[in-house]
Design an enzyme around this catalytic site. Structure first.
Site, short mmCIF file in Angstrom:
data_model
loop_
_atom_site.label_atom_id
_atom_site.label_comp_id
_atom_site.label_asym_id
_atom_site.label_seq_id
_atom_site.Cartn_x
_atom_site.Cartn_y
_atom_site.Cartn_z
CB CYS A 90 -0.94 0.02 1.20
SG CYS A 90 -2.16 -1.28 1.11
C1 UDX Z 1 -0.58 0.16 5.51
C2 UDX Z 1 -1.38 1.17 6.34
O1 UDX Z 1 -0.83 1.24 7.64
C3 UDX Z 1 -2.84 0.78 6.38
O2 UDX Z 1 -3.59 1.73 7.10
C4 UDX Z 1 -3.32 0.71 4.94
O3 UDX Z 1 -4.65 0.52 4.78
C5 UDX Z 1 -2.52 -0.35 4.21
O4 UDX Z 1 -1.15 0.03 4.24
P1 UDX Z 1 0.56 -2.20 5.87
O5 UDX Z 1 0.91 -2.19 4.42
O6 UDX Z 1 0.04 -3.46 6.46
O7 UDX Z 1 -0.54 -1.08 6.19
O8 UDX Z 1 1.90 -1.81 6.62
P2 UDX Z 1 2.30 -0.85 7.83
O9 UDX Z 1 2.16 -1.56 9.10
O10 UDX Z 1 1.65 0.46 7.70
O11 UDX Z 1 3.87 -0.69 7.52
C6 UDX Z 1 4.30 -0.21 6.25
C7 UDX Z 1 5.79 -0.21 6.13
O12 UDX Z 1 6.35 0.84 6.92
C8 UDX Z 1 6.52 -1.48 6.59
O13 UDX Z 1 7.52 -1.79 5.65
C9 UDX Z 1 7.13 -1.11 7.91
O14 UDX Z 1 8.31 -1.84 8.19
C10 UDX Z 1 7.45 0.37 7.68
N1 UDX Z 1 7.51 1.14 8.93
C11 UDX Z 1 6.41 1.31 9.70
C12 UDX Z 1 8.71 1.76 9.28
O15 UDX Z 1 9.73 1.66 8.59
N2 UDX Z 1 8.74 2.52 10.42
C13 UDX Z 1 7.65 2.69 11.21
O16 UDX Z 1 7.76 3.41 12.22
C14 UDX Z 1 6.45 2.07 10.84
#
Ligand code: UDX
Length: 428
Positions: free
Chosen positions: A265
């Site tokens: 996403c």
């Molecule tokens: C995301 C959105 O959070 C969600 O609301 C939407 O509908 C779909 O996309 P998701 O793809 O499951 O959800 O992942 P998320 O938990 O948001 O993490 C995304 C990425 O960011 C991951 O690669 C994670 O490792 C990275 N991340 C997250 C960081 O590098 N640092 C952080 O502090 C948080």
């Protein structure tokens, strides 16, 4: 209510099971026969902790089933559109599944005499429902929106790994409507779920989804940029993040610096918004920088290794973690996989281990990497270890004794780690 859900992928299937377990009768329509059979056997085609049991319960209680026959929409009162909206090669949104499903739903609406409500849950660029979906529904049904059928937008905010939790305990419910009655139908679906409800027009609801994901991406790239400066200063960005987090205007979420964001996403939606804005004649400077900083973290990780080891040709590099985040088998746009690919391109001999994501990683990088059956095997006999996904099993200090370690996800406490390994963090 009788509900049909178009698309048995991640969003569709979790939404379908959540609604079925709330007592609705749900049909999932998907063109993939293998997926349909798997769902009907109660076997989840997606990996999501605890979801398999929920799905098999729904199948056992006959409140959910899957089909590849669009005609079954006719038996439902509502159709939720949950098909994928991937990226084209230029970053723009690929609406082909949306267009196809709108045509198919339209054909069925043409055959139906009772009133029907279509709810768009797929992530679509602002304007898509009014400019693409409604015209296709009207053309193929020969009916009129707001008169013969209704339409609303209800974007999903489900994080992989906690999708059901996000459905039943949402931070907010967004309802986009151009006619009050259409929004009322969406609100009814969430009856019993306590969350602020924001009702807007359709295009605003579509934008809220993009703005949310773009903001989350911005927070991550922001802290990564601050982290890159912190590292040059010899200070720890995690202490800085903690220090700023007590300001309630900033908060403490999504400030974990590391090798960057991935998944199905955040990167895709960011690119689609940048592209759509450009088409509107607006250059999104900030969002482009967010994307650039993210891509750069991958390069930074590899540069850190090169600075220590020199030319990477024939160097034995161990990669721990391939999934885009822990507790998922998903490698779509995973920073870990991008790093692994770059290491291979630079001639390194890469051994990797991930508790869940190796089958999916093999579809992208098959022969180029040696996949190991556990972390111990992966770390044995290597010149250095890169930690790229923060699985809890990678917190085991004994994996790293005496090794050169590059931590991209803060799995180790840097203060302690420096006592038992040659440790470097990407932003600390
Ligand atoms: C995301 C959105 O959070 C969600 O609301 C939407 O509908 C779909 O996309 P998701 O793809 O499951 O959800 O992942 P998320 O938990 O948001 O993490 C995304 C990425 O960011 C991951 O690669 C994670 O490792 C990275 N991340 C997250 C960081 O590098 N640092 C952080 O502090 C948080």
């Amino acid at each position: 209510m009788g509900i049909s859900v178009i698309g048995g992928g991640y969003v569709g299937l979790v939404t379908a099971a959540a609604l079925a377990s709330k007592g609705h009768s749900v049909i999932v329509v998907d063109t993939d026969e293998g997926r349909v059979n798997s769902i009907n056997r109660g076997k989840s085609p997606i990996f999501e902790e605890g979801f398999g049991d929920v799905l098999s319960d729904c199948i056992r209680h006959n409140c959910l089933r899957a089909t590849n026959n669009y005609h079954e929409i006719l038996t439902a009162d509502i159709t939720l559109v949950c098909v994928g909206t991937p990226s084209n090669s230029d970053g723009s949104i690929d609406l082909s599944s949306i267009t196809e499903s709108a045509k198919d739903i339209g054909k069925m609406l043409g055959k139906k005499s009772e009133h029907h409500t279509v709810i768009v849950r797929s992530t679509v660029i602002p304007g898509t429902t009014r400019e693409v979906i409604i015209p296709a529904l009207e053309e193929y049904s020969r009916k009129k929106v707001h008169v013969d059928f209704d339409i609303a937008v209800n974007p999903e905010f489900m994080q992989e790994g906690k999708a059901l939790q996000c459905f039943f305990n949402p931070d907010r419910i967004i309802i986009g409507e151009d006619k009050r009655a259409a929004g009322d139908v969406v609100e009814e679906l969430y009856e019993g779920i306590s969350a602020p409800i924001v009702r807007t027009d359709i295009t605003t609801a579509e934008m809220i989804k993009y703005a949310s994901n773009a903001f989350l991406a911005t927070k991550i790239s922001f802290i990564n940029e601050i982290g890159n400066v912190c590292r040059k200063l010899g200070i720890d960005v995690y202490d800085v993040a903690k220090g700023i987090s007590f300001d309630y205007r900033i908060g403490d979420r999504f400030l974990n610096a590391g090798v960057g964001f991935g998944g199905s996403c955040l990167p895709k939606d960011l690119r689609a918004l940048i592209h759509a804005s450009r088409k509107l004649g607006y250059h999104t400077h900030l969002l482009e920088s967010v994307s650039d900083v993210n891509e750069n973290q991958v390069l930074k990780m590899v540069q850190m290794v090169e600075q220590k080891l020199g030319n990477l040709r024939s160097k034995k590099v161990c990669v721990l973690g391939l999934a885009f985040k822990p507790n998922t088998d998903d490698v779509r746009n995973a920073s870990a996989l991008k790093v692994a690919k770059l290491l291979v391109e630079k001639g390194a001999v890469v051994r990797a281990y991930d508790p869940l994501a190796m089958p999916n990683a093999k579809r992208v990088l098959s022969r180029e990497i040696k996949y190991c059956s556990n972390a111990e095997e992966a770390v044995s006999d290597c010149d250095c270890i890169l930690v790229l996904t923060e699985w809890s099993e990678f917190k085991d200090e004994s994996l790293y004794y005496g090794k050169m370690v590059f931590d991209g996800r803060r799995v180790l406490d840097p203060g302690k780690a420096r006592a038992f390994c040659d440790y470097q963090g990407i932003c600390w």
